[in-house]
Design a protein around this motif. Structure first.
Motif, PDB file in Angstrom:
ATOM      1  N   THR A  69       0.833  -1.202   0.000  1.00 36.29           N
ATOM      2  CA  THR A  69       0.000   0.000   0.000  1.00 36.29           C
ATOM      3  C   THR A  69       0.870   1.256   0.000  1.00 36.29           C
ATOM      4  O   THR A  69       0.563   2.241  -0.681  1.00 36.29           O
ATOM      5  CB  THR A  69      -0.938  -0.002   1.218  1.00 36.29           C
ATOM      6  OG1 THR A  69      -1.762  -1.166   1.177  1.00 36.29           O
ATOM      7  CG2 THR A  69      -1.820   1.234   1.228  1.00 36.29           C
ATOM      8  N   GLU A  70       1.961   1.221   0.771  1.00 35.81           N
ATOM      9  CA  GLU A  70       2.903   2.350   0.775  1.00 35.81           C
ATOM     10  C   GLU A  70       3.465   2.586  -0.620  1.00 35.81           C
ATOM     11  O   GLU A  70       3.610   3.732  -1.069  1.00 35.81           O
ATOM     12  CB  GLU A  70       4.041   2.075   1.746  1.00 35.81           C
ATOM     13  CG  GLU A  70       3.652   2.116   3.214  1.00 35.81           C
ATOM     14  CD  GLU A  70       4.834   1.788   4.112  1.00 35.81           C
ATOM     15  OE1 GLU A  70       5.986   1.869   3.635  1.00 35.81           O
ATOM     16  OE2 GLU A  70       4.612   1.430   5.282  1.00 35.81           O
ATOM     17  N   ILE A  71       3.809   1.510  -1.305  1.00 34.49           N
ATOM     18  CA  ILE A  71       4.340   1.643  -2.668  1.00 34.49           C
ATOM     19  C   ILE A  71       3.296   2.261  -3.581  1.00 34.49           C
ATOM     20  O   ILE A  71       3.592   3.184  -4.350  1.00 34.49           O
ATOM     21  CB  ILE A  71       4.763   0.261  -3.199  1.00 34.49           C
ATOM     22  CG1 ILE A  71       5.954  -0.283  -2.407  1.00 34.49           C
ATOM     23  CG2 ILE A  71       5.115   0.336  -4.688  1.00 34.49           C
ATOM     24  CD1 ILE A  71       6.321  -1.700  -2.761  1.00 34.49           C
ATOM     25  N   ARG A  72       2.075   1.754  -3.497  1.00 38.71           N
ATOM     26  CA  ARG A  72       1.004   2.298  -4.344  1.00 38.71           C
ATOM     27  C   ARG A  72       0.816   3.787  -4.117  1.00 38.71           C
ATOM     28  O   ARG A  72       0.754   4.576  -5.069  1.00 38.71           O
ATOM     29  CB  ARG A  72      -0.300   1.565  -4.043  1.00 38.71           C
ATOM     30  CG  ARG A  72      -1.497   2.065  -4.859  1.00 38.71           C
ATOM     31  CD  ARG A  72      -2.808   1.673  -4.206  1.00 38.71           C
ATOM     32  NE  ARG A  72      -2.966   2.336  -2.907  1.00 38.71           N
ATOM     33  CZ  ARG A  72      -3.936   2.038  -2.044  1.00 38.71           C
ATOM     34  NH1 ARG A  72      -4.809   1.084  -2.321  1.00 38.71           N
ATOM     35  NH2 ARG A  72      -4.031   2.691  -0.892  1.00 38.71           N
ATOM     36  N   ASP A  73       0.737   4.185  -2.853  1.00 35.46           N
ATOM     37  CA  ASP A  73       0.482   5.582  -2.544  1.00 35.46           C
ATOM     38  C   ASP A  73       1.692   6.463  -2.839  1.00 35.46           C
ATOM     39  O   ASP A  73       1.546   7.600  -3.307  1.00 35.46           O
ATOM     40  CB  ASP A  73       0.083   5.723  -1.072  1.00 35.46           C
ATOM     41  CG  ASP A  73      -1.230   5.029  -0.764  1.00 35.46           C
ATOM     42  OD1 ASP A  73      -1.980   4.722  -1.715  1.00 35.46           O
ATOM     43  OD2 ASP A  73      -1.503   4.775   0.426  1.00 35.46           O
ATOM     44  N   GLY A  74       2.887   5.951  -2.567  1.00 37.11           N
ATOM     45  CA  GLY A  74       4.088   6.749  -2.781  1.00 37.11           C
ATOM     46  C   GLY A  74       4.434   6.941  -4.248  1.00 37.11           C
ATOM     47  O   GLY A  74       4.960   7.990  -4.633  1.00 37.11           O
ATOM     48  N   LEU A  75       4.137   5.939  -5.072  1.00 34.85           N
ATOM     49  CA  LEU A  75       4.498   5.999  -6.489  1.00 34.85           C
ATOM     50  C   LEU A  75       3.295   6.233  -7.397  1.00 34.85           C
ATOM     51  O   LEU A  75       3.448   6.332  -8.619  1.00 34.85           O
ATOM     52  CB  LEU A  75       5.195   4.698  -6.903  1.00 34.85           C
ATOM     53  CG  LEU A  75       6.508   4.385  -6.189  1.00 34.85           C
ATOM     54  CD1 LEU A  75       7.044   3.022  -6.633  1.00 34.85           C
ATOM     55  CD2 LEU A  75       7.548   5.475  -6.451  1.00 34.85           C
ATOM     56  N   SER A  76       2.103   6.312  -6.794  1.00 36.15           N
ATOM     57  CA  SER A  76       0.862   6.481  -7.574  1.00 36.15           C
ATOM     58  C   SER A  76       0.780   5.427  -8.673  1.00 36.15           C
ATOM     59  O   SER A  76       0.545   5.719  -9.857  1.00 36.15           O
ATOM     60  CB  SER A  76       0.799   7.888  -8.181  1.00 36.15           C
ATOM     61  OG  SER A  76       0.776   8.870  -7.179  1.00 36.15           O
ATOM     62  N   ALA A  77       0.988   4.183  -8.256  1.00 36.57           N
ATOM     63  CA  ALA A  77       0.996   3.080  -9.211  1.00 36.57           C
ATOM     64  C   ALA A  77       0.515   1.814  -8.514  1.00 36.57           C
ATOM     65  O   ALA A  77       0.764   1.616  -7.323  1.00 36.57           O
ATOM     66  CB  ALA A  77       2.408   2.860  -9.764  1.00 36.57           C
ATOM     67  N   ALA A  78      -0.182   0.961  -9.238  1.00 32.63           N
ATOM     68  CA  ALA A  78      -0.597  -0.323  -8.687  1.00 32.63           C
ATOM     69  C   ALA A  78       0.637  -1.152  -8.350  1.00 32.63           C
ATOM     70  O   ALA A  78       1.609  -1.176  -9.104  1.00 32.63           O
ATOM     71  CB  ALA A  78      -1.476  -1.065  -9.684  1.00 32.63           C
ATOM     72  N   ALA A  79       0.608  -1.818  -7.185  1.00 28.73           N
ATOM     73  CA  ALA A  79       1.736  -2.629  -6.729  1.00 28.73           C
ATOM     74  C   ALA A  79       1.380  -4.110  -6.830  1.00 28.73           C
ATOM     75  O   ALA A  79       0.257  -4.510  -6.537  1.00 28.73           O
ATOM     76  CB  ALA A  79       2.111  -2.271  -5.294  1.00 28.73           C
ATOM     77  N   TYR A  80       2.365  -4.913  -7.216  1.00 31.29           N
ATOM     78  CA  TYR A  80       2.140  -6.342  -7.455  1.00 31.29           C
ATOM     79  C   TYR A  80       3.199  -7.163  -6.735  1.00 31.29           C
ATOM     80  O   TYR A  80       4.358  -6.746  -6.608  1.00 31.29           O
ATOM     81  CB  TYR A  80       2.227  -6.674  -8.954  1.00 31.29           C
ATOM     82  CG  TYR A  80       1.317  -5.873  -9.830  1.00 31.29           C
ATOM     83  CD1 TYR A  80       0.127  -6.400 -10.314  1.00 31.29           C
ATOM     84  CD2 TYR A  80       1.647  -4.572 -10.212  1.00 31.29           C
ATOM     85  CE1 TYR A  80      -0.719  -5.668 -11.140  1.00 31.29           C
ATOM     86  CE2 TYR A  80       0.824  -3.822 -11.032  1.00 31.29           C
ATOM     87  CZ  TYR A  80      -0.361  -4.379 -11.492  1.00 31.29           C
ATOM     88  OH  TYR A  80      -1.185  -3.638 -12.304  1.00 31.29           O
TER      89      TYR A  80
END
Length: 252
Positions: free
Chosen positions: A94-105
């Motif tokens: 979730t941190e990755i998604r919010d920090g990079l504005s990108a879906a994380a997998y």
């Protein structure tokens, strides 16, 4: 009508669980008559429940007529461990998604297949449309190629012998020699990218992670118009990969 009524309980389910607990207390096997005594169940009920649980794989009947827990419980336990591990790393995704504005997998290489273990997306970070099953597209995705690059030569050859390099877009690598050359070239160090190789309009980058001895990958997808920003995302992914690997590998 009383407001203190408790939940509705299914007695037959309670009896089955009680019987399963009693079976689990005897590693070497236990006869039905003893199980009936220990659980306080009628012998006929005990036999009926045991037959059902043997049929469904939750209990196994040995040649001497005694009963032990079946393989289905082991699979459930493994699934529970997997869910626990994913719950530990989901906040990081979730941190990755919010920090990079990108879906994380997150993917893991299990039983010879590259499988998506988790996706964390949102309205401002939509996931890529998995229009082709991921198990058949490892050659065309950054996540899959990251796993393939980490495999040893034998495991990689085995995977490629079982999977056709399907032509998903005009940019998909469909020749084995070229795919291997690009995997070994590793122009971005630990990171692997795909620019419209899986789906037109989408760019992805991924880095390796591990769950114990199991290889996996951590990555993001963005609109191809943001592909230039993938280089900046690599540092974040590399800095996060170790945390994800630790969370996946914890045994408690």
């Amino acid at each position: 009508m009383s407001g203190q009524e408790g939940p509705t309980l299914i007695a037959s389910v309670q009896r089955a669980f009680r019987l399963m607990e009693a079976v689990g207390a005897h590693e070497g096997g236990v006869p039905a008559k003893q199980l009936a005594r220990e659980t306080g169940l009628a012998l006929g009920t005990t036999y009926h429940l045991l037959r059902t649980m043997v049929h469904d794989g939750y209990v196994r009947r040995l040649e001497d007529g005694t009963f032990v827990l079946g393989e289905k419980l082991g699979a459930l336990h493994a699934g529970s461990r997997d869910q626990t591990a994913l719950s530990r790393v989901r906040p990081t995704l979730t941190e990755i998604r919010d920090g990079l504005s990108a879906a994380a997998y997150l993917t893991l290489y299990e039983e010879g297949e590259i499988r998506v273990a988790e996706i964390v997306d949102g309205p401002k970070a939509p996931r890529v449309d998995l229009w082709v099953g991921f198990e058949d597209a490892g050659h065309a995705t950054a996540l899959g190629k990251s796993v393939l690059r980490e495999l040893d030569a034998d495991a990689r050859a085995d995977y490629l012998s079982r999977h056709t390099l399907n032509d998903l877009t005009p940019r998909t690598i469909t020749y084995r020699a070229e795919l291997l050359r690009r995997l070994d070239a590793a122009p971005r160090g630990p990171a692997v990218t795909d620019i419209e190789e899986y789906r037109l309009g989408t760019a992805c980058v991924a880095v390796p992670v591990r769950r114990g001895d199991t290889i996996g990958s951590l990555g993001i997808s963005v609109d191809v118009n943001r592909a230039a920003h993938l280089e900046e995302a690599v540092a974040t992914l590399l800095g996060t990969a170790e945390r994800v690997s630790r969370g996946l590998s914890l045994t408690i």
